[in-house]
Design an enzyme around this catalytic site. Sequence first.
Site, mmCIF file in Angstrom:
data_model
loop_
_atom_site.group_PDB
_atom_site.id
_atom_site.type_symbol
_atom_site.label_atom_id
_atom_site.label_comp_id
_atom_site.label_asym_id
_atom_site.label_seq_id
_atom_site.Cartn_x
_atom_site.Cartn_y
_atom_site.Cartn_z
ATOM 1 N N HIS A 46 7.446 -2.531 3.151
ATOM 2 C CA HIS A 46 6.502 -2.456 1.770
ATOM 3 C C HIS A 46 6.245 -1.020 1.076
ATOM 4 C CE1 HIS A 46 3.818 -5.992 3.873
ATOM 5 N NE2 HIS A 46 5.194 -5.671 3.746
ATOM 6 N N GLU A 48 4.071 1.165 0.839
ATOM 7 C CA GLU A 48 3.370 2.281 1.236
ATOM 8 C C GLU A 48 4.280 2.638 2.593
ATOM 9 O OE1 GLU A 48 0.307 -0.390 -0.808
ATOM 10 O OE2 GLU A 48 2.073 -0.749 0.584
ATOM 11 N N CYS A 73 -2.301 -3.948 1.658
ATOM 12 C CA CYS A 73 -2.128 -5.393 3.009
ATOM 13 C C CYS A 73 -2.706 -4.600 4.496
ATOM 14 C CB CYS A 73 -0.709 -6.173 2.977
ATOM 15 S SG CYS A 73 0.209 -4.532 3.909
ATOM 16 N N CYS A 76 -0.297 -1.631 5.403
ATOM 17 C CA CYS A 76 -0.394 -0.401 4.784
ATOM 18 C C CYS A 76 -1.467 0.288 5.118
ATOM 19 C CB CYS A 76 0.610 -0.592 3.738
ATOM 20 S SG CYS A 76 2.213 -1.530 3.581
#
Length: 140
Positions: A46, A48, A73, A76
């Site tokens: 992802h 992050e 999410c 993260c």
Amino acid sequence: MHAAIEEARKGLAEGGIPIGSVLVKNGKIIGHGHNKRVQELNPILHAEIDCLQNAGRIGTYKDTILYSTLMPCYLCSGAIVQFGIKKVYAGESETFPGGKEFMESHGVEVINLDLEECKELMKNFIKNNPVLWNEDIGEL
């Protein structure tokens, strides 16, 4: 946030999901990244996570601020809490609510900027790529 948006656009141009992130310390960007799940065939890459990986080992993250074009999410959010990042700016949470309450319950200050540019980027992507988006958020 402008740098995070540029990361999101870079990911979209690569055929990926348009989410970008930057990590800032003392007013300077020390890490940047974008969602590379599609490009790298990696389910946990992802924006992050890519950003934190690119920042490398910095010792403590307590004096850093994370900017993300989309509310992080739970994956993260967990990394944010684990590393002790105390402030997160999210570009928006309308298209995805993320883990705001989780982060806040662990002492993270979360600021939702509710930016139209971020919302439009995600809305257009979701409209044009519903299956890929549902895969990304685990709703297939």
